[in-house]
Structures are given as C-alpha cells and as structure tokens.
Design a protein around this motif. Structure first.
Motif, PDB file in Angstrom:
ATOM      1  N   GLN A  16       0.828  -1.204   0.000  1.00 20.18           N
ATOM      2  CA  GLN A  16       0.000   0.000   0.000  1.00 20.18           C
ATOM      3  C   GLN A  16       0.868   1.263   0.000  1.00 20.18           C
ATOM      4  O   GLN A  16       1.712   1.428   0.869  1.00 20.18           O
ATOM      5  N   GLY A  17       0.660   2.131  -0.988  1.00 17.61           N
ATOM      6  CA  GLY A  17       1.391   3.396  -1.059  1.00 17.61           C
ATOM      7  C   GLY A  17       2.836   3.270  -1.506  1.00 17.61           C
ATOM      8  O   GLY A  17       3.539   4.274  -1.641  1.00 17.61           O
ATOM      9  N   GLN A  18       3.261   2.041  -1.769  1.00 19.68           N
ATOM     10  CA  GLN A  18       4.662   1.801  -2.163  1.00 19.68           C
ATOM     11  C   GLN A  18       4.958   2.457  -3.513  1.00 19.68           C
ATOM     12  O   GLN A  18       4.173   2.364  -4.452  1.00 19.68           O
ATOM     13  N   SER A  19       6.105   3.112  -3.607  1.00 15.85           N
ATOM     14  CA  SER A  19       6.547   3.743  -4.833  1.00 15.85           C
ATOM     15  C   SER A  19       7.459   2.772  -5.589  1.00 15.85           C
ATOM     16  O   SER A  19       8.308   2.117  -4.977  1.00 15.85           O
ATOM     17  N   VAL A  20       7.248   2.646  -6.896  1.00 14.38           N
ATOM     18  CA  VAL A  20       8.030   1.692  -7.696  1.00 14.38           C
ATOM     19  C   VAL A  20       8.686   2.421  -8.865  1.00 14.38           C
ATOM     20  O   VAL A  20       7.992   2.986  -9.721  1.00 14.38           O
ATOM     21  N   ASP A  21      10.009   2.413  -8.880  1.00 16.54           N
ATOM     22  CA  ASP A  21      10.738   3.039  -9.993  1.00 16.54           C
ATOM     23  C   ASP A  21      10.782   2.093 -11.188  1.00 16.54           C
ATOM     24  O   ASP A  21      10.969   0.883 -11.027  1.00 16.54           O
ATOM     25  N   LEU A  22      10.629   2.655 -12.376  1.00 18.12           N
ATOM     26  CA  LEU A  22      10.681   1.846 -13.593  1.00 18.12           C
ATOM     27  C   LEU A  22      12.054   1.943 -14.231  1.00 18.12           C
ATOM     28  O   LEU A  22      12.687   2.998 -14.188  1.00 18.12           O
ATOM     29  N   ASN A  23      12.492   0.839 -14.830  1.00 23.12           N
ATOM     30  CA  ASN A  23      13.748   0.928 -15.581  1.00 23.12           C
ATOM     31  C   ASN A  23      13.445   1.427 -17.000  1.00 23.12           C
ATOM     32  O   ASN A  23      12.299   1.679 -17.367  1.00 23.12           O
ATOM     33  N   ARG A  24      14.493   1.555 -17.762  1.00 24.87           N
ATOM     34  CA  ARG A  24      14.372   2.165 -19.082  1.00 24.87           C
ATOM     35  C   ARG A  24      13.419   1.394 -20.007  1.00 24.87           C
ATOM     36  O   ARG A  24      12.563   1.967 -20.667  1.00 24.87           O
ATOM     37  N   ASP A  25      13.560   0.044 -20.028  1.00 23.36           N
ATOM     38  CA  ASP A  25      12.704  -0.769 -20.883  1.00 23.36           C
ATOM     39  C   ASP A  25      11.237  -0.646 -20.479  1.00 23.36           C
ATOM     40  O   ASP A  25      10.344  -0.557 -21.337  1.00 23.36           O
ATOM     41  N   GLN A  26      11.000  -0.666 -19.181  1.00 23.04           N
ATOM     42  CA  GLN A  26       9.616  -0.587 -18.696  1.00 23.04           C
ATOM     43  C   GLN A  26       9.006   0.774 -19.020  1.00 23.04           C
ATOM     44  O   GLN A  26       7.842   0.862 -19.430  1.00 23.04           O
ATOM     45  N   THR A  53      -2.656  -2.887  -8.063  1.00 24.12           N
ATOM     46  CA  THR A  53      -2.987  -1.828  -9.005  1.00 24.12           C
ATOM     47  C   THR A  53      -2.142  -0.610  -8.641  1.00 24.12           C
ATOM     48  O   THR A  53      -2.106  -0.193  -7.476  1.00 24.12           O
ATOM     49  N   ALA A  54      -1.438  -0.093  -9.639  1.00 27.29           N
ATOM     50  CA  ALA A  54      -0.542   1.041  -9.382  1.00 27.29           C
ATOM     51  C   ALA A  54      -0.856   2.152 -10.374  1.00 27.29           C
ATOM     52  O   ALA A  54      -1.252   1.900 -11.520  1.00 27.29           O
ATOM     53  N   GLU A  55      -0.682   3.362  -9.927  1.00 29.44           N
ATOM     54  CA  GLU A  55      -0.998   4.534 -10.740  1.00 29.44           C
ATOM     55  C   GLU A  55       0.311   5.167 -11.221  1.00 29.44           C
ATOM     56  O   GLU A  55       1.292   5.221 -10.474  1.00 29.44           O
ATOM     57  N   CYS A  68       1.629   2.241  -5.730  1.00 32.21           N
ATOM     58  CA  CYS A  68       0.642   1.175  -5.514  1.00 32.21           C
ATOM     59  C   CYS A  68      -0.594   1.711  -4.798  1.00 32.21           C
ATOM     60  O   CYS A  68      -0.493   2.320  -3.728  1.00 32.21           O
ATOM     61  N   LEU A  69      -1.769   1.441  -5.392  1.00 31.99           N
ATOM     62  CA  LEU A  69      -3.019   1.904  -4.789  1.00 31.99           C
ATOM     63  C   LEU A  69      -3.654   0.828  -3.918  1.00 31.99           C
ATOM     64  O   LEU A  69      -4.273   1.133  -2.896  1.00 31.99           O
ATOM     65  N   GLY A  70      -3.546  -0.410  -4.331  1.00 31.58           N
ATOM     66  CA  GLY A  70      -4.157  -1.467  -3.535  1.00 31.58           C
ATOM     67  C   GLY A  70      -3.929  -2.809  -4.187  1.00 31.58           C
ATOM     68  O   GLY A  70      -3.607  -2.884  -5.374  1.00 31.58           O
ATOM     69  N   GLN A  71      -4.119  -3.877  -3.412  1.00 30.77           N
ATOM     70  CA  GLN A  71      -3.900  -5.216  -3.956  1.00 30.77           C
ATOM     71  C   GLN A  71      -5.123  -5.646  -4.758  1.00 30.77           C
ATOM     72  O   GLN A  71      -6.261  -5.529  -4.294  1.00 30.77           O
ATOM     73  N   ALA A  72      -4.896  -6.135  -5.966  1.00 34.79           N
ATOM     74  CA  ALA A  72      -5.994  -6.548  -6.836  1.00 34.79           C
ATOM     75  C   ALA A  72      -6.211  -8.057  -6.797  1.00 34.79           C
ATOM     76  O   ALA A  72      -7.303  -8.547  -7.081  1.00 34.79           O
ATOM     77  N   ALA A  73      -5.182  -8.815  -6.474  1.00 36.20           N
ATOM     78  CA  ALA A  73      -5.307 -10.279  -6.400  1.00 36.20           C
ATOM     79  C   ALA A  73      -4.235 -10.803  -5.457  1.00 36.20           C
ATOM     80  O   ALA A  73      -3.122 -10.266  -5.410  1.00 36.20           O
ATOM     81  N   PRO A  74      -4.576 -11.849  -4.712  1.00 41.96           N
ATOM     82  CA  PRO A  74      -3.570 -12.422  -3.801  1.00 41.96           C
ATOM     83  C   PRO A  74      -2.511 -13.194  -4.589  1.00 41.96           C
ATOM     84  O   PRO A  74      -2.713 -13.520  -5.755  1.00 41.96           O
ATOM     85  N   GLN A  75      -1.399 -13.453  -3.946  1.00 45.34           N
ATOM     86  CA  GLN A  75      -0.345 -14.260  -4.570  1.00 45.34           C
ATOM     87  C   GLN A  75      -0.868 -15.684  -4.798  1.00 45.34           C
ATOM     88  O   GLN A  75      -1.522 -16.249  -3.928  1.00 45.34           O
ATOM     89  N   LEU A  76      -0.608 -16.234  -5.992  1.00 40.95           N
ATOM     90  CA  LEU A  76      -0.963 -17.633  -6.267  1.00 40.95           C
ATOM     91  C   LEU A  76       0.300 -18.377  -6.692  1.00 40.95           C
ATOM     92  O   LEU A  76       0.777 -18.205  -7.815  1.00 40.95           O
ATOM     93  N   ASP A  77       0.830 -19.168  -5.754  1.00 37.69           N
ATOM     94  CA  ASP A  77       2.020 -19.950  -6.098  1.00 37.69           C
ATOM     95  C   ASP A  77       1.602 -21.278  -6.717  1.00 37.69           C
ATOM     96  O   ASP A  77       0.590 -21.848  -6.335  1.00 37.69           O
ATOM     97  N   PRO A  78       2.397 -21.776  -7.668  1.00 38.68           N
ATOM     98  CA  PRO A  78       2.088 -23.082  -8.253  1.00 38.68           C
ATOM     99  C   PRO A  78       2.477 -24.191  -7.272  1.00 38.68           C
ATOM    100  O   PRO A  78       3.164 -23.934  -6.286  1.00 38.68           O
ATOM    101  N   PRO A  79       2.054 -25.425  -7.562  1.00 37.16           N
ATOM    102  CA  PRO A  79       2.532 -26.549  -6.754  1.00 37.16           C
ATOM    103  C   PRO A  79       4.045 -26.698  -6.917  1.00 37.16           C
ATOM    104  O   PRO A  79       4.636 -26.088  -7.808  1.00 37.16           O
ATOM    105  N   ASP A  80       4.662 -27.516  -6.062  1.00 40.25           N
ATOM    106  CA  ASP A  80       6.116 -27.701  -6.137  1.00 40.25           C
ATOM    107  C   ASP A  80       6.458 -28.702  -7.244  1.00 40.25           C
ATOM    108  O   ASP A  80       6.798 -29.857  -6.992  1.00 40.25           O
ATOM    109  N   LEU A  81       6.333 -28.219  -8.464  1.00 39.24           N
ATOM    110  CA  LEU A  81       6.532 -29.057  -9.646  1.00 39.24           C
ATOM    111  C   LEU A  81       7.592 -28.437 -10.537  1.00 39.24           C
ATOM    112  O   LEU A  81       7.505 -27.254 -10.869  1.00 39.24           O
TER     113      LEU A  81
END
Lengths: 239, 239
Positions: A16-26, A53-55, A68-81
């Motif tokens: 929440q409220g986290q600032s994310v810097d973008l690299n050149r490609d992004q 969701t980030a603005e 970051c404005l808020g979480q849109a979906a929880p983390q979904l990890d795959p099985p240990d495969l």
C-alpha cells in the motif's frame, strides 16, 4: 478501482502506497509504446506479493515511477513441480517455457540428454519468456529458469524426496496410470529422438521415477510437455 | 525392409505392388529437396490404409512413381472426437491444428464466436498443416479441417448424440471433474476473450454440453486446446 489491463512484472517490493521506480525498458513500454499518461493504472506483480494496481505518478522517456493503490489479487504460487526438458528448436523451446509458466510449474530446468541437438541455451532469454507469459496470462508467479544440466549430472544429485514423471515411448499403447504421490515432483521430457537406452534404463531403475504413456501416437516434445503438465495438474496439482 | 524415414501423405490407393504417381510438389520434395534416387524407400499413408513402405521406381523433376513393397504399420484411427476452436492469431491457430492432428482428433472445426477476432480462416492452409503434422508424427490418419461455422449455426444443427466438452472460465478454481460418457464427443475452445455471457448460457443449457475447469490460471487458447485434448484422451480416449 478497475482492474488494470496492462500487467508488468517488477523486481521491487509492492505494498500500500509503495513507490516503484521503472527501468528504461519498462518506461519505454508503458509511455512510449502503450502511451500511458500520469494517472493511468497498471497491474504490477513481483512474483511473491500478489497483483497490485498502481498509478502512474511520473512518466518519462527513460524512467518513471508508479505508486501502488491497492492489492488486486492475492499471490498464487504453483505446486512444487519442476518441468525439466531437453531443449529443441528455438521456437518450440520458447513455447515449452511459455506453457510451463502458464500452466503452473515452479521451476524450469533445461536438460542435455544423449540425443539432444543442443543449440546453445540462453537462460536469460528463456527467463524473459517466462516473465512475459506470466504478464500475459494473469499469473502472479514466475518460474525460475535454471542453468542447463546434463542428464547424468541432474540425476547424480537427485533429491530423494522428489518424484519424477517421465514419458516412456516404450509404454505406448499400454495404458499405464500415473501413481499418485503427495509432495515434490518433476516432469522430465526427452528430446525429439527420445531418451537413449541407457538413459531409459537409469530412469527405470530409480525408485521415485514413474513412467507414463501419452498415447499411441508419437508426440512432439512441446506437445508432450503440455500433455504431461495437464496430466500432473489434474491428478496431483491445483487444477 | 527397414522402416522408411521420410513419410508422405498421398491421395491414392495403397496395397501390395500398388503403383503410386507423385504430383509435382511431391516429386520436388522427394527428388529435389531430399535427393532420393530410384530404389530409395519412403513411407506412404493415405489416411485409411495404414503405412506402406514404397520404393522409388521413377524419379523426375516434375513427376515420379513409387511402388508399394509392403505394409509397415496398420491404420490407426483416432476416437470420434472433434476439436472445435475459435481461430486466433495465425501461428497459434496453426499450432492448434498441428496439435489436434498429433494428439488424435478426428475432425477440426473453426468456430466464429462473438469475441472471435476473425482474421480470414484459410481452410486449405490449415488442412495442409494437418497433413504435415501427420507426416511428421508417424500418424496414419489426417483429420479433416471443416469450413468455419458461426457459434449459432454450429449449435443449431448440433447432433443430439454428440457430447460437448467446453472450458468454462467461470469454474476456475472449483475443481469439477469431467463426466464420462461413451460415444461421440467434441471439445469446444473459446477465443482469447472467452465466450460471451449469452454463449456461455446457451452452452450451459444444453443437456449434452459439459463444462470443465482447466485450473486457477488463465490459459491461452492454444494451451487450453492441448490441455483439453489431453484430459479427454486420458479420460475417454485411446491414451
């Protein structure tokens, strides 16, 4: 807050409220190609903190910043495969990596077998493919693409508590079900020419390696990978 | 008699001592590209008489003739399964056709749904892809690629005795097994945007249409096609 359409993997903490810097490609992709302006929303994920969701706060040609404005979906990890496969032609190898990321494998391991016509395996390129597949398919997890290993090296250090499912063309026609075991697994897909006799014997002698048949027709390696992932996911995974 | 490595689909009867004329493309491939000489062996199949080993009798630039020496493999027909799919981008549509031929579908039907971004479907090109897949994968059967139909037209004339398996994203996460029914089946794969609400309702209202879930991740249409074929073949088919 609508769910953003553009999804971007970032190597940065999300919250929440986290600032994310973008690299050149992004920055180029978001502001040059997709022409986003400040205030537009993007979906971010970093592989372990779900989708956010980030603005767009700052948009430049070579850099930018999102908040970051808020979480849109929880983390979904795959099985240990793990999906382990003998690299084939470039386009089909890319395809296998894309499908493994999409279908829920936790780790991708290129394996050099006796009959592998190994072109050079570019792990960084395959890793970028796995990221792109996760971006496009709504995933929040990106499987790691490991450095290639030879077949012998792979099995030398094989962890005792991880089962291997391998496709044995010798079983074709004989319908043989997959033994269900909880816990850690790996799928091993051979090259177009199949495993060598020695490799097949070594696999058959391993107590935790399980052969399966993928039907009476010969499947290409990329088809076999998707079919094996489907079989495993519906039998023991999270489908 | 070694089993020949080059496999060729021919639209001609096959049988002991049978002579088979080659068309210009086939002659170019065998004698121009692969540089076969009289006496060399080729595997032939015509989709219903198994695989035959044939010897080159005459080799020319624009024509040629083979003679069948003996049957190398019996005919293997797939189960009575149709793969129906909404066409997507060219490369991925080609891929779906290749996989359907490889994995054992009897008929391939392009379906135009509400959310289909239909580029023009070239049935002859897709049919050639199905032939090539059968040639490369040791198959003796080539599925017919039908003319595209709209979703509504398809279901209007739907044969009562053929079940439909369709992938319903609304079921994601809810593991729902596939009902086993003997007899005729078809798999229906929606476009990248999924089925429309109206289409989904129409399918759900059909007594012989069965929704399945392909896991908690969003799969691309080409992945869904291979996964659905795997599910069906292992549950009700010949795997």
């Amino acid at each position: 807050m609508d769910r953003a359409k553009i999804r971007l993997f970032v190597d940065a903490p999300l919250g929440q409220g986290q600032s994310v810097d973008l690299n050149r490609d992004q920055a180029h992709y978001l502001f040059g190609v997709m022409r986003l302006k400040p205030g537009a929303c993007v979906a971010l994920f970093n592989g372990h903190e779900g989708e956010w969701t980030a603005e767009v706060a700052e948009a430049g040609k070579r850099a930018g910043r999102l908040v970051c404005l808020g979480q849109a979906a929880p983390q979904l990890d795959p099985p240990d495969l793990w999906l382990m496969f003998a690299p084939i032609k470039k386009a089909r190898t890319d395809f296998i990596v894309e499908k493994a990321a999409e279908m829920g494998a936790a780790r991708i391991v290129p394996v050099l077998t006796e009959y592998t016509n190994s072109e050079r395996v570019r792990v960084d390129r395959l890793q970028a493919h796995a990221v792109e597949a996760a971006e496009q398919c709504g995933g929040t997890f990106v499987p790691e693409v490991a450095e290639p290993l030879t077949f012998d090296r792979l099995l030398e250090d094989w962890p005792e508590d991880r089962h291997i499912m391998f496709c044995d063309e010798g079983l074709a026609g004989a319908s043989r079900g997959l033994a269900v075991h909880d816990g850690k697994w790996a799928i091993l897909i051979g090259p177009e020419g199949g495993f060598s006799g020695r490799e097949r014997e070594r696999l058959r002698a391993m107590p935790n390696a399980h052969p399966v048949s993928l039907g009476p027709r010969i499947l290409r390696a990329d088809t076999a990978a998707v079919a094996a992932l489907t079989l495993w996911q519906t039998t023991m995974g999270d489908w």
